[in-house]
Scaffold this motif. Sequence first.
Motif, PDB file in Angstrom:
ATOM      1  N   ASP A  46       0.827  -1.218   0.000  1.00 29.13           N
ATOM      2  CA  ASP A  46       0.000   0.000   0.000  1.00 29.13           C
ATOM      3  C   ASP A  46       0.857   1.262   0.000  1.00 29.13           C
ATOM      4  N   ASN A  47       1.955   1.256   0.732  1.00 28.51           N
ATOM      5  CA  ASN A  47       2.798   2.444   0.841  1.00 28.51           C
ATOM      6  C   ASN A  47       3.753   2.647  -0.334  1.00 28.51           C
ATOM      7  N   ASN A  48       4.007   1.593  -1.101  1.00 30.15           N
ATOM      8  CA  ASN A  48       5.035   1.697  -2.135  1.00 30.15           C
ATOM      9  C   ASN A  48       4.584   1.345  -3.549  1.00 30.15           C
ATOM     10  N   CYS A  49       3.441   0.702  -3.699  1.00 30.32           N
ATOM     11  CA  CYS A  49       3.080   0.162  -5.007  1.00 30.32           C
ATOM     12  C   CYS A  49       1.701   0.599  -5.520  1.00 30.32           C
ATOM     13  N   ILE A  50       0.780   0.862  -4.616  1.00 33.55           N
ATOM     14  CA  ILE A  50      -0.607   1.095  -4.996  1.00 33.55           C
ATOM     15  C   ILE A  50      -0.796   2.333  -5.864  1.00 33.55           C
ATOM     16  N   SER A  51       0.089   3.316  -5.768  1.00 38.33           N
ATOM     17  CA  SER A  51      -0.097   4.514  -6.586  1.00 38.33           C
ATOM     18  C   SER A  51      -0.124   4.170  -8.077  1.00 38.33           C
ATOM     19  N   CYS A  52       0.564   3.118  -8.472  1.00 38.23           N
ATOM     20  CA  CYS A  52       0.521   2.653  -9.864  1.00 38.23           C
ATOM     21  C   CYS A  52      -0.253   1.340  -9.999  1.00 38.23           C
ATOM     22  N   HIS A  53      -0.116   0.463  -9.014  1.00 37.04           N
ATOM     23  CA  HIS A  53      -0.713  -0.872  -9.076  1.00 37.04           C
ATOM     24  C   HIS A  53      -2.028  -0.927  -8.307  1.00 37.04           C
ATOM     25  N   ILE A  84      11.608  -5.980  -7.340  1.00 38.77           N
ATOM     26  CA  ILE A  84      11.888  -5.086  -6.203  1.00 38.77           C
ATOM     27  C   ILE A  84      13.305  -5.280  -5.670  1.00 38.77           C
ATOM     28  N   SER A  85      13.962  -6.360  -6.086  1.00 37.39           N
ATOM     29  CA  SER A  85      15.322  -6.644  -5.610  1.00 37.39           C
ATOM     30  C   SER A  85      16.406  -6.112  -6.546  1.00 37.39           C
ATOM     31  N   ARG A  86      16.031  -5.613  -7.682  1.00 38.97           N
ATOM     32  CA  ARG A  86      17.026  -5.106  -8.642  1.00 38.97           C
ATOM     33  C   ARG A  86      17.716  -3.868  -8.097  1.00 38.97           C
ATOM     34  N   ASN A  87      18.907  -3.609  -8.614  1.00 39.74           N
ATOM     35  CA  ASN A  87      19.693  -2.455  -8.175  1.00 39.74           C
ATOM     36  C   ASN A  87      19.035  -1.144  -8.582  1.00 39.74           C
ATOM     37  N   ASP A  90      18.318   0.265 -12.319  1.00 39.11           N
ATOM     38  CA  ASP A  90      17.950  -0.757 -13.300  1.00 39.11           C
ATOM     39  C   ASP A  90      16.591  -0.372 -13.883  1.00 39.11           C
ATOM     40  N   PRO A  91      16.460  -0.360 -15.210  1.00 37.19           N
ATOM     41  CA  PRO A  91      15.200   0.087 -15.807  1.00 37.19           C
ATOM     42  C   PRO A  91      13.987  -0.770 -15.433  1.00 37.19           C
ATOM     43  N   SER A  92      14.212  -1.987 -14.976  1.00 34.18           N
ATOM     44  CA  SER A  92      13.090  -2.861 -14.590  1.00 34.18           C
ATOM     45  C   SER A  92      12.846  -2.893 -13.083  1.00 34.18           C
ATOM     46  N   MET A  93      13.621  -2.099 -12.335  1.00 27.94           N
ATOM     47  CA  MET A  93      13.461  -2.063 -10.878  1.00 27.94           C
ATOM     48  C   MET A  93      12.121  -1.440 -10.505  1.00 27.94           C
ATOM     49  N   MET A  94      11.530  -1.976  -9.473  1.00 28.05           N
ATOM     50  CA  MET A  94      10.313  -1.404  -8.902  1.00 28.05           C
ATOM     51  C   MET A  94      10.628  -0.931  -7.492  1.00 28.05           C
ATOM     52  N   PRO A  95      10.039   0.144  -7.061  1.00 21.76           N
ATOM     53  CA  PRO A  95       9.050   0.947  -7.773  1.00 21.76           C
ATOM     54  C   PRO A  95       9.681   1.739  -8.914  1.00 21.76           C
ATOM     55  N   SER A  96       9.007   1.717 -10.048  1.00 26.05           N
ATOM     56  CA  SER A  96       9.501   2.357 -11.258  1.00 26.05           C
ATOM     57  C   SER A  96       9.712   3.855 -11.040  1.00 26.05           C
ATOM     58  N   GLY A  97      10.907   4.318 -11.350  1.00 27.78           N
ATOM     59  CA  GLY A  97      11.225   5.731 -11.196  1.00 27.78           C
ATOM     60  C   GLY A  97      11.414   6.174  -9.764  1.00 27.78           C
ATOM     61  N   GLY A  98      11.316   5.245  -8.833  1.00 22.84           N
ATOM     62  CA  GLY A  98      11.443   5.583  -7.414  1.00 22.84           C
ATOM     63  C   GLY A  98      12.743   5.090  -6.833  1.00 22.84           C
ATOM     64  N   ARG A 100      14.752   2.287  -4.589  1.00 19.30           N
ATOM     65  CA  ARG A 100      14.674   0.862  -4.235  1.00 19.30           C
ATOM     66  C   ARG A 100      14.252   0.723  -2.783  1.00 19.30           C
ATOM     67  N   LEU A 101      13.400  -0.254  -2.516  1.00 20.28           N
ATOM     68  CA  LEU A 101      12.977  -0.513  -1.141  1.00 20.28           C
ATOM     69  C   LEU A 101      14.183  -0.922  -0.306  1.00 20.28           C
ATOM     70  N   PRO A 102      14.195  -0.584   0.973  1.00 20.76           N
ATOM     71  CA  PRO A 102      15.291  -1.029   1.842  1.00 20.76           C
ATOM     72  C   PRO A 102      15.337  -2.557   1.903  1.00 20.76           C
ATOM     73  N   GLN A 103      16.533  -3.112   1.965  1.00 20.67           N
ATOM     74  CA  GLN A 103      16.683  -4.563   1.960  1.00 20.67           C
ATOM     75  C   GLN A 103      15.871  -5.269   3.054  1.00 20.67           C
ATOM     76  N   PRO A 104      15.790  -4.729   4.275  1.00 21.49           N
ATOM     77  CA  PRO A 104      14.963  -5.413   5.287  1.00 21.49           C
ATOM     78  C   PRO A 104      13.489  -5.523   4.886  1.00 21.49           C
ATOM     79  N   ILE A 105      12.988  -4.567   4.137  1.00 25.62           N
ATOM     80  CA  ILE A 105      11.603  -4.624   3.661  1.00 25.62           C
ATOM     81  C   ILE A 105      11.470  -5.715   2.601  1.00 25.62           C
ATOM     82  N   ILE A 106      12.414  -5.761   1.677  1.00 22.01           N
ATOM     83  CA  ILE A 106      12.417  -6.813   0.649  1.00 22.01           C
ATOM     84  C   ILE A 106      12.518  -8.177   1.321  1.00 22.01           C
ATOM     85  N   ASP A 107      13.359  -8.282   2.334  1.00 25.01           N
ATOM     86  CA  ASP A 107      13.520  -9.549   3.062  1.00 25.01           C
ATOM     87  C   ASP A 107      12.211  -9.994   3.706  1.00 25.01           C
TER      88      ASP A 107
END
Length: 119
Positions: A46-53, A84-87, A90-98, A100-107
């Motif tokens: 909700d905090n990182n993806c819903i604005s587009c998704h 969401i794990s891409r550097n 990276d053009p395919s990293m999400m959130p697009s144009g934003g 990268r989520l902190p690693q603990p969140i991805i974990d």
Amino acid sequence: MKKKSLLIIAFLSALHFSCTNDSTSDLINTNIDQISYSNTVKSIIDNNCISCHGSIPTNGASIPLTTYQNVKDAILNQELLDRISRNQGDPSMMPSGGTRLPQPIIDQISTWASEGFNE
């Protein structure tokens, strides 16, 4: 009555100063046993993806991420964890144009998936 008012003001002031915290560590659920969609993953999405998704995807997003099933399917079939794990940059990293989520969140999302998508 004046003493009582001063005591209340002093108490409220103490609460105000004792509740400040510049740390983001309290925003991360560190209790792995409690990771579920409803208490962890939903708020991340909700905090990182819903604005587009949202329910009607916008800004080039191809899928909604508004429900448990949407997010689970995105991990299983749409490479959500990879995206969401891409550097950063990276053009395919999400959130697009934003950022990268902190690693603990991805974990947390990865743990949720590896532990069977607890709802």
